[in-house]
Scaffold this motif. Structure first.
Motif, PDB file in Angstrom:
ATOM      1  N   ASP A 135       0.819  -1.215   0.000  1.00  0.00           N
ATOM      2  CA  ASP A 135       0.000   0.000   0.000  1.00  0.00           C
ATOM      3  C   ASP A 135       0.858   1.272   0.000  1.00  0.00           C
ATOM      4  O   ASP A 135       0.355   2.370  -0.254  1.00  0.00           O
ATOM      5  CB  ASP A 135      -0.910   0.016   1.239  1.00  0.00           C
ATOM      6  CG  ASP A 135      -1.961  -1.088   1.183  1.00  0.00           C
ATOM      7  OD1 ASP A 135      -2.253  -1.539   0.046  1.00  0.00           O
ATOM      8  OD2 ASP A 135      -2.469  -1.490   2.243  1.00  0.00           O
TER       9      ASP A 135
ATOM     10  N   THR B 103       3.024   2.775  -5.612  1.00  0.00           N
ATOM     11  CA  THR B 103       2.107   2.903  -6.745  1.00  0.00           C
ATOM     12  C   THR B 103       1.779   1.531  -7.302  1.00  0.00           C
ATOM     13  O   THR B 103       2.670   0.681  -7.471  1.00  0.00           O
ATOM     14  CB  THR B 103       2.764   3.782  -7.827  1.00  0.00           C
ATOM     15  OG1 THR B 103       2.985   5.102  -7.291  1.00  0.00           O
ATOM     16  CG2 THR B 103       1.885   3.877  -9.053  1.00  0.00           C
TER      17      THR B 103
ATOM     18  N   GLN C 157      -3.260   3.177 -10.230  1.00  0.00           N
ATOM     19  CA  GLN C 157      -3.378   4.064  -9.070  1.00  0.00           C
ATOM     20  C   GLN C 157      -1.986   4.612  -8.711  1.00  0.00           C
ATOM     21  O   GLN C 157      -1.107   3.877  -8.276  1.00  0.00           O
ATOM     22  CB  GLN C 157      -3.965   3.318  -7.866  1.00  0.00           C
ATOM     23  CG  GLN C 157      -4.131   4.200  -6.630  1.00  0.00           C
ATOM     24  CD  GLN C 157      -4.688   3.417  -5.456  1.00  0.00           C
ATOM     25  OE1 GLN C 157      -4.903   2.210  -5.567  1.00  0.00           O
ATOM     26  NE2 GLN C 157      -4.923   4.102  -4.350  1.00  0.00           N
TER      27      GLN C 157
ATOM     28  N   GLN D  58       0.498   6.469  -6.417  1.00  0.00           N
ATOM     29  CA  GLN D  58       0.614   6.658  -4.965  1.00  0.00           C
ATOM     30  C   GLN D  58       1.819   7.577  -4.686  1.00  0.00           C
ATOM     31  O   GLN D  58       2.963   7.201  -4.893  1.00  0.00           O
ATOM     32  CB  GLN D  58       0.823   5.309  -4.270  1.00  0.00           C
ATOM     33  CG  GLN D  58       1.032   5.396  -2.768  1.00  0.00           C
ATOM     34  CD  GLN D  58      -0.240   5.784  -2.046  1.00  0.00           C
ATOM     35  OE1 GLN D  58      -1.336   5.445  -2.490  1.00  0.00           O
ATOM     36  NE2 GLN D  58      -0.106   6.532  -0.964  1.00  0.00           N
TER      37      GLN D  58
ATOM     38  N   TYR E 121       6.501   4.528  -9.551  1.00  0.00           N
ATOM     39  CA  TYR E 121       5.757   5.739  -9.960  1.00  0.00           C
ATOM     40  C   TYR E 121       6.039   6.058 -11.424  1.00  0.00           C
ATOM     41  O   TYR E 121       5.121   6.368 -12.204  1.00  0.00           O
ATOM     42  CB  TYR E 121       6.181   6.915  -9.070  1.00  0.00           C
ATOM     43  CG  TYR E 121       5.208   8.059  -9.032  1.00  0.00           C
ATOM     44  CD1 TYR E 121       4.173   8.091  -8.107  1.00  0.00           C
ATOM     45  CD2 TYR E 121       5.310   9.115  -9.917  1.00  0.00           C
ATOM     46  CE1 TYR E 121       3.277   9.147  -8.065  1.00  0.00           C
ATOM     47  CE2 TYR E 121       4.425  10.179  -9.893  1.00  0.00           C
ATOM     48  CZ  TYR E 121       3.413  10.187  -8.959  1.00  0.00           C
ATOM     49  OH  TYR E 121       2.526  11.243  -8.923  1.00  0.00           O
TER      50      TYR E 121
END
Length: 881
Positions: A418, A421, A425, A427, A478
């Motif tokens: 969590d 990324t 999604q 992150q 990312y």
């Protein structure tokens, strides 16, 4: 002799009128007298004031002094008033002094006549200004005024002021001799003054003399004796000698009569002397006994003082030993923490307290903080060695714990998906929880540094290596998701290859530069914050007051920490170098993910380099933290990479433009001119900051465009000017809107405009000379001949006669409408851009009329009587065609 002004009744009435005009209460004028006013420059008031007034001392002014009285209840007040003459010759008050403040009357010593005096008042506001001096017409006037003033002082005040420069006795004698005044004449500088004596006003009051009758008689007797002594000095001396001898004889006789009394006194003195000697012997004995007693007392006091000093010293020694024992004794609760306690978060408060005690204990046992006698004690040396051993044990345990703690903390974050990324999604990295946990051990790190600085090197390496794994994974995930999830497709950037009209401008929605912007926005602030946190957390002594959004509370502001407002110490430069090495180790490898985004964006759309360059520039300008030096290096590398990629695109565009030179003959507008306008429009849409990158590209591309255009035009010499004017016109037309807002393009717009005008002029002149060659050749020959001869002689030259002129005019202007039509068709023949023809034809007609006007002026000088077609006629012919 003129009478005194004191007897002038008119003057007295004028004074009363002048005083009454200013004062409501009536005052009686006792005496008034004309005087001359000056400033004193010597006497008692000589000095600074005298020096200031010396330059005005000779400027005497006419004044009137009036002595007045005014009843007030049972008392009478006296005043000395100064009156001056107004412009109309009327007396008006100028100054008023109260007689009660008069404390000194001084006759000026610098006036041999004695008619000048000074009145000193003790209530003058400015003593630095010398008082005025008053000059009378004669000595009698002076005495009358001063006697009046002195008598008033004695009557009203009971005494007279100090008198300097004149004798009171002489004044009293003068007053007695001048009890009445007769009519006199007084010579002055202004002439003779006559007056009628008035008995009541000219009297000097004898009953108010300054010296009483008895005093006067004593003074006269004294003066008589004094005069006698002066006249008979030798007789007086003899008399005094005789009296002295008589007195001495009388004294000797008196002494002889008292001989018996003297003997009795001597006997009494002898008895008293014996008693005194006995008493002196007894006092000597007592003195010896007292000296022995005093020595005994001193011995007792000395022994008592030593006992008291010994007692005080014992008490002080006990207290000092108690304090020393406190320094040498280890508290049990701290000993447990220092030797084998846990470093869990719950025990950190006790560990920090133990560290503080150990740091202070070692510091207190240093030789510089101890008395030299204590520093050599065996117990102190042993305890110092024990504390040093305790310090080494604690630092070793704490360092080992932290070297294992940092990797464990990072591993827990790496195992939690969590935090990163994931597909679909993005992150943004968040290290707030990690920093919060690290802050728990910030104070411990400070104490480790203060106890053993060398232990910080492996701890910093462990922290940087662990954090590098986390940041590299965050940037990699990312960056990959940005490229995979981006909706941007390969942009149809305007190209200079292929046929014209194929490339169309594309929009900038979903530009790859947005992905780069997201990457920069997400990670550059994070990297700066991590650099600042590293500087605080790992106790680097470097300046960090940069105003950036950093964790200012990352470490408590204690000794040994580098706070956000801490001043750089002497070794801050060395620490800054070590810090940048640690930052590089912490962030090394993440640059590849940034490079991948840049390369990906360039492949999709080369023009995305423009916004990427602007974004990078903004972050470079906002980067001020010295401790984040590696971040600045990363941004500089990204800017360099973007610039190189964009330069590659510009070089490719220039190469495509240069290829047109090697192609077959070009007709009309070359394709790269409209394509450049499309490219410039796209580039302007991408600009978000500085224009330097785009302006440099404009300069390079347009320069190659113009150079290539000149080379293309030279391929077919007949059509050089046609190719140039069509293409330069197309360049201006396509960039008209952009040139109004872009200074660099405006410069090249004007350059193209000048080249267009030059090409038009050359082409039009060529067309005109083709169709009117004889006319303008004849004009050129006339101009050449005019250099060497007068206009009248030219008509007699071979081929220049009037007959020759008429033949030339007939052949040139016959069928003029057909010739002009042919000239129009010549312009129209090779022009591919029909929209340029109207303006070219207008330029052609204007140029032809200008040349024809010049021709007619030249002909008028050589053949003045010849009839030719006028300029207006020619203008009408051109207008009708």
């Amino acid at each position: 002799m003129a009478r005194s002004s004191a007897d002038d009744m008119e003057l007295k009435r004028a004074c009363e009128a002048g005083i009454l005009s200013k004062e409501k209460a009536p005052e009686k004028v006792v005496m008034c007298m004309r005087v001359a006013k000056g400033r004193s420059s010597g006497g008692t008031w000589a000095g600074k004031a005298g020096k200031l007034a010396s330059r005005h001392s000779n400027m005497a002014k006419a004044r009137v002094l009036a002595v007045t009285t005014k009843p007030k209840g049972q008392k009478t007040k006296a005043f000395l008033r100064v009156l001056k003459y107004s412009n109309g010759g009327i007396l008006e008050p100028a100054k008023v002094y109260k007689i009660k403040h008069l404390h000194k009357v001084e006759v000026a010593s610098n006036d041999p006549s004695g008619c000048t005096f000074i009145l000193g008042f003790d209530n003058l506001r400015s003593q630095s200004v010398s008082p005025p001096q008053w000059t009378m017409r004669n000595k009698d006037d002076r005495n009358r005024l001063l006697m009046c003033v002195l008598n008033l002082c004695k009557e009203l005040l009971g005494g007279i002021p100090k008198v300097v420069g004149m004798d009171i006795v002489e004044m009293a004698i003068w007053a007695k001799e001048n009890t009445t005044t007769k009519a006199t004449q007084v010579a002055s500088k202004d002439g003779l003054f006559d007056s009628t004596v008035l008995e009541p006003d000219s009297q000097v009051a004898v009953e108010n003399d300054l010296v009483s009758q008895a005093e006067e008689e004593d003074i006269e007797a004294l003066l008589g004796t004094y005069v006698m002594a002066i006249g008979e000095a030798e007789a007086f001396s003899e008399r005094m000698k005789r009296e002295l001898v008589a007195l001495e004889s009388a004294n000797v006789y008196a002494l002889m009569e008292t001989e018996s009394v003297v003997e009795e006194v001597l006997q009494g003195l002898e008895v008293a002397t014996i008693c005194v000697e006995d008493m002196d012997e007894w006092l000597g004995i007592f003195n010896i006994k007292l000296r022995h007693m005093r020595e005994d007392i001193q011995s007792i006091e000395w022994r008592n003082n030593k006992l008291e000093m010994q007692s005080v010293s014992n008490v002080a020694l006990g207290e000092e030993l108690d304090r020393l024992l406190v320094l040498l004794q280890i508290p049990p609760e701290y000993e447990v923490s220092l030797t084998g306690g846990s470093f869990d978060e719950g025990n950190m408060v006790k560990n920090i307290e133990a560290c503080e005690w150990l740091t202070n204990a070692i510091k207190n046992l240093e030789a510089s903080n101890l008395d030299p006698c204590y520093a050599k004690l065996r117990a102190v040396r042993e305890k110092r060695a024990e504390f040093v051993l305790l310090k080494c044990t604690f630092v070793r345990r704490a360092s080992e714990f932290l070297r294992n703690y940092f990797p464990g903390l990072i591993d827990s974050m790496l195992n939690d998906k969590d935090n990163f990324t994931q597909k679909g999604q993005l992150q943004r990295p968040d290290h707030a929880d990690m920093r919060y946990k690290c802050r728990t051990y910030a104070r411990l790190l400070q104490f480790i540094k203060s106890l053993d600085k060398s232990c910080m090197i492996p701890l910093r390496k462990a922290y940087c290596h662990s954090l590098n794994l986390l940041i590299r994974r965050e940037t990699r995930e990312y960056s990959n998701e940005l490229r995979n999830s981006s909706k941007a497709s390969k942009s149809s950037t305007p190209s200079f290859e292929g046929p014209a009209g194929v490339n169309q401008p594309a929009g900038i929605a979903d530009s790859p530069a947005e992905a780069y912007s997201k990457m920069i926005t997400a990670f550059i602030p994070l990297l700066v914050d991590e650099s600042l946190f590293l500087a605080h957390f790992m106790c680097f002594e470097v300046p960090t007051s940069d105003g950036s959004d950093s964790d200012e509370d990352s470490t408590p502001k204690t000794s040994g920490s580098s706070g956000s407002s801490a001043k750089p110490s002497n070794n801050s430069s060395a620490d800054l170098g070590v810090l940048n090495e640690c930052v590089q180790e912490m962030l090394d490898g993440i640059q590849e993910d940034f490079y991948a985004i840049v390369d990906w964006a360039f492949k999709l759309d080369p023009l995305s380099c423009i916004p990427m360059h602007g974004i990078t520039d903004r972050y470079i300008a906002g980067q001020k933290a010295e401790v984040a030096g590696y971040v600045s290096v990363l941004l500089d590398d990204l800017e360099t990479r973007i610039t190189i990629l964009f330069s590659r695109f510009v070089d490719d565009a220039c190469f495509q433009i240069e290829k047109y030179e090697r192609n077959v003959k070009q007709v009309g507008v070359v394709p790269y001119i409209p394509r450049f306008s499309q490219l410039a429009a796209r580039m302007e849409q991408y600009i978000t900051g500085s224009r330097d990158l785009v302006d440099q590209a404009y300069t390079k591309i347009v320069t190659i465009m113009f150079v290539t255009l000149e080379k293309i035009a030279q391929v077919e010499p007949k059509y050089v000017d046609i190719v140039l004017l069509e293409n330069y016109a197309a360049f201006q037309h396509s960039l008209y809107d952009l040139a109004n807002v872009v200074p660099t393009l405006a410069k090249y717009y004007h350059q193209a405009s000048e080249a267009y005008e030059q090409a038009c002029s050359r082409h039009i002149n060529l067309v005109i000379y083709i169709h009117f060659e004889k006319l303008f050749q004849f004009a050129r020959k006339i101009e050449e001949l005019m250099y060497n001869m007068s206009p009248e002689e030219i008509a007699f030259q071979v081929g220049m006669s009037k007959v020759d002129f008429r033949k030339m005019m007939k052949s040139s202007l016959t069928g003029l409408d057909k010739t002009i039509t042919a000239m129009y068709r010549k312009l129209q023949k090779n022009i591919t851009a029909e929209e340029l023809l109207p303006s070219l034809w207008e330029k052609c007609k204007k140029e032809f009329l200008d040349k024809y006007t010049t021709f007619l002026k030249l002909i008028a000088k050589i053949y003045p009587n010849e009839t030719v077609t006028s300029v207006n006629e020619m203008k009408d012919i051109l207008a009708n065609l």
